[in-house]
Design a protein around this motif. Structure first.
Motif, PDB file in Angstrom:
ATOM      1  N   HIS A 134       0.793  -1.099   0.017  1.00 49.25           N
ATOM      2  CA  HIS A 134      -0.040  -0.059  -0.049  1.00 49.25           C
ATOM      3  C   HIS A 134       0.823   1.384   0.021  1.00 49.25           C
ATOM      4  O   HIS A 134       1.841   1.425   0.734  1.00 49.25           O
ATOM      5  CB  HIS A 134      -0.829  -0.133   1.084  1.00 49.25           C
ATOM      6  CG  HIS A 134      -2.047   1.090   1.085  1.00 49.25           C
ATOM      7  ND1 HIS A 134      -1.838   2.341   1.314  1.00 49.25           N
ATOM      8  CD2 HIS A 134      -3.397   1.035   1.000  1.00 49.25           C
ATOM      9  CE1 HIS A 134      -2.961   2.972   0.904  1.00 49.25           C
ATOM     10  NE2 HIS A 134      -3.760   2.249   0.869  1.00 49.25           N
ATOM     11  N   PRO A 135       0.568   2.167  -0.882  1.00 56.76           N
ATOM     12  CA  PRO A 135       1.403   3.354  -0.666  1.00 56.76           C
ATOM     13  C   PRO A 135       1.468   4.137   0.667  1.00 56.76           C
ATOM     14  O   PRO A 135       2.564   4.728   0.804  1.00 56.76           O
ATOM     15  CB  PRO A 135       0.383   4.286  -1.730  1.00 56.76           C
ATOM     16  CG  PRO A 135      -0.065   3.706  -2.782  1.00 56.76           C
ATOM     17  CD  PRO A 135      -0.664   2.223  -1.743  1.00 56.76           C
ATOM     18  N   ALA A 136       0.772   3.927   1.500  1.00 57.30           N
ATOM     19  CA  ALA A 136       1.051   4.459   2.958  1.00 57.30           C
ATOM     20  C   ALA A 136       2.176   3.603   3.400  1.00 57.30           C
ATOM     21  O   ALA A 136       2.798   3.883   4.536  1.00 57.30           O
ATOM     22  CB  ALA A 136      -0.376   4.176   3.813  1.00 57.30           C
TER      23      ALA A 136
ATOM     24  N   TRP B  81      -6.758  -2.521  -3.203  1.00 59.42           N
ATOM     25  CA  TRP B  81      -8.052  -2.425  -3.383  1.00 59.42           C
ATOM     26  C   TRP B  81      -8.521  -1.040  -4.276  1.00 59.42           C
ATOM     27  O   TRP B  81      -9.417  -1.103  -4.834  1.00 59.42           O
ATOM     28  CB  TRP B  81      -8.794  -2.624  -2.217  1.00 59.42           C
ATOM     29  CG  TRP B  81      -8.791  -1.668  -1.210  1.00 59.42           C
ATOM     30  CD1 TRP B  81      -7.838  -1.356  -0.370  1.00 59.42           C
ATOM     31  CD2 TRP B  81      -9.793  -0.536  -1.371  1.00 59.42           C
ATOM     32  NE1 TRP B  81      -8.096  -0.100   0.123  1.00 59.42           N
ATOM     33  CE2 TRP B  81      -9.262   0.208  -0.216  1.00 59.42           C
ATOM     34  CE3 TRP B  81     -11.020  -0.394  -1.802  1.00 59.42           C
ATOM     35  CZ2 TRP B  81      -9.923   1.264   0.406  1.00 59.42           C
ATOM     36  CZ3 TRP B  81     -11.685   0.903  -1.311  1.00 59.42           C
ATOM     37  CH2 TRP B  81     -10.938   1.598  -0.352  1.00 59.42           C
ATOM     38  N   TRP B  82      -7.761  -0.038  -3.661  1.00 60.40           N
ATOM     39  CA  TRP B  82      -8.043   1.340  -4.301  1.00 60.40           C
ATOM     40  C   TRP B  82      -7.590   1.411  -5.517  1.00 60.40           C
ATOM     41  O   TRP B  82      -7.982   2.620  -6.204  1.00 60.40           O
ATOM     42  CB  TRP B  82      -7.218   2.241  -3.270  1.00 60.40           C
ATOM     43  CG  TRP B  82      -5.864   1.819  -3.247  1.00 60.40           C
ATOM     44  CD1 TRP B  82      -5.165   1.186  -2.823  1.00 60.40           C
ATOM     45  CD2 TRP B  82      -5.038   2.420  -4.563  1.00 60.40           C
ATOM     46  NE1 TRP B  82      -3.826   1.007  -3.181  1.00 60.40           N
ATOM     47  CE2 TRP B  82      -3.617   1.784  -4.395  1.00 60.40           C
ATOM     48  CE3 TRP B  82      -5.144   3.376  -5.324  1.00 60.40           C
ATOM     49  CZ2 TRP B  82      -2.630   2.124  -5.140  1.00 60.40           C
ATOM     50  CZ3 TRP B  82      -3.961   3.631  -6.323  1.00 60.40           C
ATOM     51  CH2 TRP B  82      -2.838   3.100  -5.932  1.00 60.40           C
TER      52      TRP B  82
ATOM     53  N   TRP C  48     -10.494  -3.564   4.452  1.00 61.18           N
ATOM     54  CA  TRP C  48     -10.112  -2.218   4.522  1.00 61.18           C
ATOM     55  C   TRP C  48     -11.180  -1.716   5.593  1.00 61.18           C
ATOM     56  O   TRP C  48     -12.277  -1.354   4.805  1.00 61.18           O
ATOM     57  CB  TRP C  48      -9.899  -1.408   3.580  1.00 61.18           C
ATOM     58  CG  TRP C  48      -9.278  -0.072   3.829  1.00 61.18           C
ATOM     59  CD1 TRP C  48     -10.029   1.076   4.296  1.00 61.18           C
ATOM     60  CD2 TRP C  48      -7.857   0.366   3.615  1.00 61.18           C
ATOM     61  NE1 TRP C  48      -9.042   1.943   4.466  1.00 61.18           N
ATOM     62  CE2 TRP C  48      -7.918   1.928   4.149  1.00 61.18           C
ATOM     63  CE3 TRP C  48      -6.613  -0.151   3.589  1.00 61.18           C
ATOM     64  CZ2 TRP C  48      -6.394   2.555   4.404  1.00 61.18           C
ATOM     65  CZ3 TRP C  48      -5.628   0.582   3.606  1.00 61.18           C
ATOM     66  CH2 TRP C  48      -5.583   2.194   3.989  1.00 61.18           C
TER      67      TRP C  48
ATOM     68  N   HIS D 126      -4.448  10.684  -1.367  1.00 53.51           N
ATOM     69  CA  HIS D 126      -3.538   9.310  -1.011  1.00 53.51           C
ATOM     70  C   HIS D 126      -4.622   8.187  -1.104  1.00 53.51           C
ATOM     71  O   HIS D 126      -5.827   8.408  -0.584  1.00 53.51           O
ATOM     72  CB  HIS D 126      -3.071   9.739   0.240  1.00 53.51           C
ATOM     73  CG  HIS D 126      -2.044   8.637   0.468  1.00 53.51           C
ATOM     74  ND1 HIS D 126      -2.098   7.306   1.045  1.00 53.51           N
ATOM     75  CD2 HIS D 126      -0.492   8.683   0.547  1.00 53.51           C
ATOM     76  CE1 HIS D 126      -1.069   6.707   0.901  1.00 53.51           C
ATOM     77  NE2 HIS D 126       0.029   7.568   0.755  1.00 53.51           N
ATOM     78  N   PRO D 127      -4.227   7.166  -1.753  1.00 52.42           N
ATOM     79  CA  PRO D 127      -4.989   5.800  -1.513  1.00 52.42           C
ATOM     80  C   PRO D 127      -5.626   5.622  -0.127  1.00 52.42           C
ATOM     81  O   PRO D 127      -6.528   4.734   0.060  1.00 52.42           O
ATOM     82  CB  PRO D 127      -3.987   4.751  -2.065  1.00 52.42           C
ATOM     83  CG  PRO D 127      -2.987   5.479  -3.058  1.00 52.42           C
ATOM     84  CD  PRO D 127      -2.913   6.945  -2.479  1.00 52.42           C
ATOM     85  N   ALA D 128      -4.559   6.029   0.909  1.00 52.62           N
ATOM     86  CA  ALA D 128      -5.065   5.550   2.259  1.00 52.62           C
ATOM     87  C   ALA D 128      -6.476   6.385   2.749  1.00 52.62           C
ATOM     88  O   ALA D 128      -7.063   5.992   3.468  1.00 52.62           O
ATOM     89  CB  ALA D 128      -3.991   5.971   3.370  1.00 52.62           C
TER      90      ALA D 128
ATOM     91  N   CYS E  73      -8.808   6.499   0.443  1.00 52.19           N
ATOM     92  CA  CYS E  73     -10.171   6.006  -0.635  1.00 52.19           C
ATOM     93  C   CYS E  73     -11.256   5.634   0.123  1.00 52.19           C
ATOM     94  O   CYS E  73     -12.315   5.926  -0.635  1.00 52.19           O
ATOM     95  CB  CYS E  73      -9.459   4.818  -1.307  1.00 52.19           C
ATOM     96  SG  CYS E  73     -10.382   4.270  -2.836  1.00 52.19           S
TER      97      CYS E  73
ATOM     98  N   THR F  70      -5.069   8.854  -8.040  1.00 52.54           N
ATOM     99  CA  THR F  70      -3.744   8.896  -8.537  1.00 52.54           C
ATOM    100  C   THR F  70      -3.735  10.274  -9.526  1.00 52.54           C
ATOM    101  O   THR F  70      -4.988  10.509 -10.149  1.00 52.54           O
ATOM    102  CB  THR F  70      -3.227   7.830  -9.371  1.00 52.54           C
ATOM    103  OG1 THR F  70      -4.100   7.471 -10.498  1.00 52.54           O
ATOM    104  CG2 THR F  70      -2.950   6.530  -8.533  1.00 52.54           C
TER     105      THR F  70
ATOM    106  N   TRP G 101       3.392  11.650  -3.510  1.00 46.91           N
ATOM    107  CA  TRP G 101       4.957  11.565  -3.387  1.00 46.91           C
ATOM    108  C   TRP G 101       5.416   9.899  -3.930  1.00 46.91           C
ATOM    109  O   TRP G 101       6.337   9.856  -4.286  1.00 46.91           O
ATOM    110  CB  TRP G 101       5.529  11.871  -2.122  1.00 46.91           C
ATOM    111  CG  TRP G 101       5.199  10.948  -1.088  1.00 46.91           C
ATOM    112  CD1 TRP G 101       4.008  10.880  -0.369  1.00 46.91           C
ATOM    113  CD2 TRP G 101       6.116  10.018  -0.575  1.00 46.91           C
ATOM    114  NE1 TRP G 101       4.109   9.962   0.661  1.00 46.91           N
ATOM    115  CE2 TRP G 101       5.541   9.456   0.282  1.00 46.91           C
ATOM    116  CE3 TRP G 101       7.398   9.596  -1.029  1.00 46.91           C
ATOM    117  CZ2 TRP G 101       6.214   8.136   1.106  1.00 46.91           C
ATOM    118  CZ3 TRP G 101       8.048   8.478  -0.292  1.00 46.91           C
ATOM    119  CH2 TRP G 101       7.422   7.811   0.824  1.00 46.91           C
TER     120      TRP G 101
END
Lengths: 281, 281
Positions: free
Chosen positions: A149-151, A189-190, A214, B149-151, B153, B161, B189
């Motif tokens: 995950h990007p996080a 998933w996102w 999530w 940010h995907p977090a 979502c 994105t 980022w």
């Protein structure tokens, strides 16, 4: 229109799901008791018994090792540390061979302490995988890159989309089958490109499928994953994309949940996963 | 090789950075005191004074409104609620016109309560923007989509994105200049496609640039953003990509930080931002 419930024989357990309460041996016994057919240990778990003993115990219980998780963590500031990660990953490959794991899922790693050079970290991941690929081929072990995950980009892993992972596969293993990807619904998933990239991966590159959920209210990105059905992920939809792409492997439950599932009786956790697998996945 | 420090005249403040301590009027005065040239209020802030009074106060202080943040939140289960979001966004457009804001940055919204239909939510965002675009053109207000940010979502926004945002621009506003994007380093980022998508956006679509930092140790994804320089983002690198793509606008500081910067004296926050802008951005 919803797809039919999944084959119950495909349910597998990632050991992290019950890591706070059970040893590897207890997890193996628990999986057998709850009629799970597959287990996916993290490599740290093998320290308790060693790979050979673990392999014996797993086989004795009739379990398949769907994946071994470990190795990788390639980026480092010093050349010596980068070499140590490569050497460790080769040992992880050997462990995966002993366990007859369907694949070794690499923890790719990310920015070294003090660094802001993300493109550089990504190059180190590419180079690291490149360095171990022949060893994997020789050992007959299939490697899998798991997009994080990007996080998690700052702390855990700098391969953050399926597209990026598949670009690495194409670059390092064009036409081959030594390298593939893991699809963990929590991580991907996102992604607006999820369906297209699963299709692109195809049977050849899809090595493992991890499930959890999530939680809408989650703030803690590391240890607040949800039980399947308790969150926002359309699990049957993602599974249908995996199946359309030709994936026929296990569905590995991985729930990192400090505030909830890690605190519960692991027998309850395994029983709940089995029910949810049939009802919401 | 590093680029030269940024033009200090380009520093702007998003009101959320000091929202816990100051009213809008105090923020405007603070910006003037610290020689900021731009301010980006969230629409909720206008409730305190109304858009006309706010516009007067801002102009009286010689500040440019780099962006108004608000409107959007298009997805909803009921048609009536979706229409209400569209109507509200039209009013936000009118507010942006009164403020002579360089753009209105939409909060796109995401999955309605109880829904797991992410593709459906994304369609509602697309349709919602489509419904307000003519009103924006008529009012001479430029709209900006801010990839989240995907977090975020599940809870905030389902455009995650820059590529996805630019696809929306191309679909709804092909060849036009009514719709663009905001690049907030905190949200994007990690994206392996960041440079390519900034280049794709170009001067025509790049409406705003927001700065803060991603803390390596952060667990709370909503209110633990870092001061520029305290995290892992290579800010000069991202700025160089923006400039190469033709962006000449403001650098808007947006730091949501419940545990640290929101607790401090806002004068200290503004002074720190000014120093960091020159030294690490």
């Amino acid at each position: 229109m919803r797809n039919a419930p999944p084959d119950p024989e495909l349910l597998a357990l990632n050991t992290a799901t019950v890591r706070e309460k059970w040893t590897l041996r207890e997890i193996i016994e628990g999986c057998a008791r709850h009629r799970y057919r597959g287990i996916a240990p993290s490599r740290e778990r093998l320290v308790q018994t060693g790979a050979k003993e673990a392999a014996k115990a797993v086989r004795g219980s009739g379990l398949a090792v769907t994946a071994l998780h470990g190795g990788g963590r390639f980026p480092a500031s010093e050349r010596k540390a980068r070499q140590a990660a490569i050497d460790d990953t080769r040992r992880a490959i050997d462990d995966a061979a002993v366990l007859e794991a369907r694949c070794l899922v690499l923890a790719e790693g990310t920015l070294p302490e003090g660094s802001k050079d993300l493109p550089g970290a990504r190059e180190m991941v590419r180079d690291g995988i490149g360095e171990v690929l022949d060893h994997a081929r020789g050992a007959g072990v299939s490697l899998a890159i798991e997009p994080q995950h990007p996080a998690y980009c700052a702390g855990q892993g700098c391969v953050n989309t399926l597209a990026q992972a598949l670009d690495l596969c194409d670059e390092l293993d064009r036409g081959g089958a030594a390298l593939g990807v893991t699809v963990d619904v929590y991580h991907v998933w996102w992604d607006p490109q999820l369906r297209a990239q699963i299709e692109r991966a195809g049977e050849k590159r899809l090595r493992a499928f991890q499930i959890s959920d999530w939680l809408r209210t989650s703030r803690d990105i590391f240890a607040d994953r949800g039980m399947m059905g308790d969150g926002v992920i359309d699990l049957p939809l993602v599974r249908s994309w995996m199946e359309e792409a030709g994936y026929r492997g296990f569905h590995e439950v991985e729930i990192l949940s400090a505030g909830n599932w890690w605190r519960r009786d692991p027998d309850e956790v395994l029983a709940t996963c089995r029910v949810r697998h049939q009802t919401v996945c």
